[in-house]
Scaffold this motif. Sequence first.
Motif, short mmCIF file in Angstrom:
data_model
loop_
_atom_site.label_atom_id
_atom_site.label_comp_id
_atom_site.label_asym_id
_atom_site.label_seq_id
_atom_site.Cartn_x
_atom_site.Cartn_y
_atom_site.Cartn_z
N ASN B 190 0.85 -1.20 0.00
CA ASN B 190 0.00 0.00 0.00
C ASN B 190 0.89 1.24 0.00
OD1 ASN B 190 -1.56 2.22 0.55
ND2 ASN B 190 -2.81 1.19 2.12
N LEU B 191 0.83 1.99 -1.09
CA LEU B 191 1.71 3.14 -1.28
C LEU B 191 1.43 4.28 -0.33
CD1 LEU B 191 2.68 1.58 -3.59
CD2 LEU B 191 1.77 3.27 -5.17
N TYR B 192 0.33 4.21 0.40
CA TYR B 192 -0.04 5.35 1.23
C TYR B 192 0.11 5.08 2.72
CZ TYR B 192 -1.87 6.34 -3.32
OH TYR B 192 -1.96 6.53 -4.67
N SER B 193 0.76 3.99 3.05
CA SER B 193 0.81 3.66 4.48
C SER B 193 2.12 4.09 5.15
CB SER B 193 0.57 2.17 4.70
OG SER B 193 1.46 1.40 3.92
N THR B 194 3.26 3.72 4.60
CA THR B 194 4.51 4.11 5.25
C THR B 194 5.51 4.62 4.22
OG1 THR B 194 5.70 2.00 5.04
CG2 THR B 194 4.21 2.22 6.92
N SER B 195 6.49 5.36 4.71
CA SER B 195 7.51 5.89 3.81
C SER B 195 8.34 4.75 3.22
CB SER B 195 8.42 6.87 4.57
OG SER B 195 9.01 6.25 5.68
N SER B 196 8.56 3.69 3.99
CA SER B 196 9.34 2.56 3.48
C SER B 196 8.68 1.96 2.25
CB SER B 196 9.44 1.46 4.54
OG SER B 196 10.11 1.92 5.67
N ILE B 197 7.39 1.69 2.38
CA ILE B 197 6.67 1.04 1.28
C ILE B 197 6.68 1.93 0.05
CG2 ILE B 197 4.42 0.18 0.55
CD1 ILE B 197 3.93 -0.77 3.35
N GLN B 198 6.53 3.21 0.31
CA GLN B 198 6.52 4.16 -0.79
C GLN B 198 7.88 4.19 -1.50
OE1 GLN B 198 5.61 8.38 0.18
NE2 GLN B 198 3.51 7.72 -0.28
N ASP B 199 8.93 4.27 -0.71
CA ASP B 199 10.26 4.38 -1.30
C ASP B 199 10.65 3.10 -2.03
OD1 ASP B 199 10.24 6.83 -0.24
OD2 ASP B 199 11.78 6.47 1.28
N ARG B 200 10.25 1.99 -1.48
CA ARG B 200 10.56 0.73 -2.15
C ARG B 200 9.83 0.68 -3.49
NH1 ARG B 200 10.53 -3.08 3.40
NH2 ARG B 200 12.22 -1.85 4.32
N PHE B 201 8.61 1.16 -3.47
CA PHE B 201 7.86 1.22 -4.73
C PHE B 201 8.59 2.10 -5.74
CE2 PHE B 201 5.03 3.96 -7.24
CZ PHE B 201 4.54 3.00 -8.12
N LEU B 202 9.08 3.24 -5.28
CA LEU B 202 9.74 4.16 -6.21
C LEU B 202 11.04 3.56 -6.75
CD1 LEU B 202 9.06 7.51 -4.34
CD2 LEU B 202 8.03 6.71 -6.48
N GLY B 203 11.72 2.77 -5.95
CA GLY B 203 12.92 2.09 -6.44
C GLY B 203 12.56 1.08 -7.52
N TYR B 204 11.47 0.37 -7.26
CA TYR B 204 10.95 -0.58 -8.26
C TYR B 204 10.60 0.16 -9.54
CZ TYR B 204 6.53 -2.57 -10.21
OH TYR B 204 5.50 -2.99 -11.00
N TYR B 205 9.94 1.30 -9.39
CA TYR B 205 9.50 2.07 -10.55
C TYR B 205 10.70 2.60 -11.34
CZ TYR B 205 6.76 5.47 -13.24
OH TYR B 205 6.20 6.19 -14.24
N LYS B 206 11.70 3.08 -10.61
CA LYS B 206 12.90 3.59 -11.30
C LYS B 206 13.53 2.52 -12.18
CE LYS B 206 17.65 5.20 -10.42
NZ LYS B 206 17.70 6.43 -11.23
N SER B 207 13.56 1.30 -11.64
CA SER B 207 14.13 0.21 -12.41
C SER B 207 13.31 -0.03 -13.68
CB SER B 207 14.19 -1.05 -11.56
OG SER B 207 14.60 -2.16 -12.32
N LEU B 208 12.00 0.00 -13.52
CA LEU B 208 11.13 -0.16 -14.70
C LEU B 208 11.44 0.92 -15.72
CD1 LEU B 208 7.53 -0.98 -13.31
CD2 LEU B 208 9.39 -2.55 -13.91
N LEU B 209 11.49 2.16 -15.25
CA LEU B 209 11.74 3.30 -16.14
C LEU B 209 13.05 3.10 -16.91
CD1 LEU B 209 10.81 6.39 -13.93
CD2 LEU B 209 9.61 5.58 -15.98
N GLU B 210 14.07 2.76 -16.17
CA GLU B 210 15.38 2.61 -16.81
C GLU B 210 15.37 1.54 -17.89
OE1 GLU B 210 18.65 4.12 -13.58
OE2 GLU B 210 18.67 2.03 -14.26
N HIS B 211 14.52 0.55 -17.67
CA HIS B 211 14.47 -0.53 -18.66
C HIS B 211 13.31 -0.35 -19.62
CE1 HIS B 211 16.98 -2.24 -15.45
NE2 HIS B 211 17.56 -2.89 -16.43
N ARG B 212 12.71 0.85 -19.57
CA ARG B 212 11.62 1.19 -20.49
C ARG B 212 10.47 0.19 -20.40
NH1 ARG B 212 12.92 5.78 -23.55
NH2 ARG B 212 15.12 6.20 -23.18
#
Lengths: 338, 338
Positions: B190-212
């Motif tokens: 859940n992206l809206y519950s803790t900063s950890s979960i949010q940041d981990r999501f963003l790390g996941y997303y960055k990887s997706l972005l980099e790999h298009r």
Amino acid sequence: MKSNVTMRDIADKLGVSSVTVSKALNDKDGVSDELKERIKTLAGEMGYRFNTAAKSMKEGLTYNIGVVIPERFTGPSQSFYLHIYQQISRELEQYGYYGILHILHREDEEQLNLPRIYYDRKVDGFILLGQVSKPYIELVQSMDLPKMFLDFYDEHADIDSVVTDNFYGAYELTNYLIAQGHRDIAYVGNLYSTSSIQDRFLGYYKSLLEHRLPLRNEWVLSDRDDEGAVYVDVELPQPLPTAFVCNCDQVAYNLVQKLIAQGYRVPEDCSVVGFDNDVYATLIVPQLTTVGVDIEQMARTAIESIMKKISHPGSRFGRVLVQGHIVYRDSVQRIERP
Amino acid sequence: MKSNVTMRDIADKLGVSSVTVSKALNDKDGVSDELKERIKTLAGEMGYRFNTAAKSMKEGLTYNIGVVIPERFTGPSQSFYLHIYQQISRELEQYGYYGILHILHREDEEQLNLPRIYYDRKVDGFILLGQVSKPYIELVQSMDLPKMFLDFYDEHADIDSVVTDNFYGAYELTNYLIAQGHRDIAYVGNLYSTSSIQDRFLGYYKSLLEHRLPLRNEWVLSDRDDEGAVYVDVELPQPLPTAFVCNCDQVAYNLVQKLIAQGYRVPEDCSVVGFDNDVYATLIVPQLTTVGVDIEQMARTAIESIMKKISHPGSRFGRVLVQGHIVYRDSVQRIERP
DNA sequence: CTGAAAGCGCTTACAG
DNA sequence: CTGAAAGCGCTTACAG
């Protein structure tokens, strides 16, 4: 919020003495209700915070209880004692006390060093949570502070203790296995490591005796070294008994994994029960039938006792047993007698 | 052992003043070596124990640090924070400090009650371990004591914090999945519950972005309510992605069980990774590939920082990231790209 | 190198 | 109902 507000500051503002403020804030007699209210209100406004250290020095009490846990019970996969400590902290709240955790390092236990909290007069009493060596027990006895053993005891040491009723729990659990048709039942645990393991074994044995089943030495399997620390690989006896009584869930967990790895099905080929009802009991398929330890009651009893010892030095409680309860899950199969 | 021996008692026996005893016992200058030795020896013989309360009052320091953990992170199956607390206790030893655990009850968090240790002046500083509500964060800021957030942070609150490098950890883990041939990767949390979960999501997303790779909304799966407490059942998307990045091991554990229950094989049909490297990572088959959090380093950094804040009020550290490391196990399968 | 004095912030008798 | 005095056990200037 200002942090350095004292009773004297409040007194000065109101033109009264600090004695009066002390009485008012502690709800003691000798102050008119009206003044008491004014003092309390002003204290709130000024952000007054009580200085426990001053009270401590005056009374000779620290309002802390030391909780000492031997290091070997605190590994990354062991959280049972930490949860008990947490429960102790909660119980202490009602008494205005705090729990200070002290992990007893291996070296300190071997070299017989008392915890630093003792030398610093940080605590009014000790709870020793988890079995320590005999020499260390003797050392602990030399401390002239109220103390309790929690989750273990020592026959020879004259120290009050609170333990789960290990004997009765294992007895009932074994009775249950027998009622399910089992006759070939092994016990897993090193009989020479802790009082818990020993007492659980004796409960198991009592059940065998009552049902006139023989105790077979080759069915008493060691699971750890004598210090209770390192878990050794349990050797499976051949032929396999139909059920295993394990001295704790973690060992039961390991055993189930081993059985499965060797191609056995649990509980179809072999039933397994544990003890503690901790995290290991439910993190496996099948989930384990086990004895639930009443952590809350244990903490409550230990704290009640030590508080009485602090207020009434010389109080004795002996060995207090806290009843657990069987939790029925899926690791036991009823078998038909031939 | 006698417990009520004071410096004055030692002084009287030796015919010196208590000032001299104080200096000798604290290894300060102004006492001859010979006298110092005699004093120390006698102190040992008389069973002298230092009275911390007196020192406390004189110096205005308690030599305690409060560790506040919100209740919802302390359930019977959650031991992560308790282990961090334990590590904190150990780190504090070197400073002559003690850690006092305070479980922040749900009601106190909701009703914005500060911990009792604050009002009792029991501690010289606070470590807030685990995310609390925004209003509570604001309340905490009003306390004029050194404080640190541990394992979470708040963008808007100007409080120093120590957190795992969640962003980078999840980024690396996702990179690894992609390197193993995965393209269809979901995130669970859940992206809206803790900063950890949010940041981990963003790390996941960055990887997706980099790999298009596209971010697909239907592949971001919630696992809990906004308070971060109650775990909800994760709904499996159809068709199934080939890999799941879970925000923590416990959720990964649940997901693997669910996948297996529905007839999927892990990792053959579907890879799963977690985060934390806690007990859940190894209590399942297959054991989880995850990011190991460096508990020791986090505790060490937090304690170093708060100690500096106590000795040098006004020290600032900002948000300190502690690197984790990927632990490779068996829950990821290399897949061949078509 | 050693110690008399003052003070940290509170509470406990005791006196008014 | 209110307060002056003493003391809990230590440490910090300061004086000798």
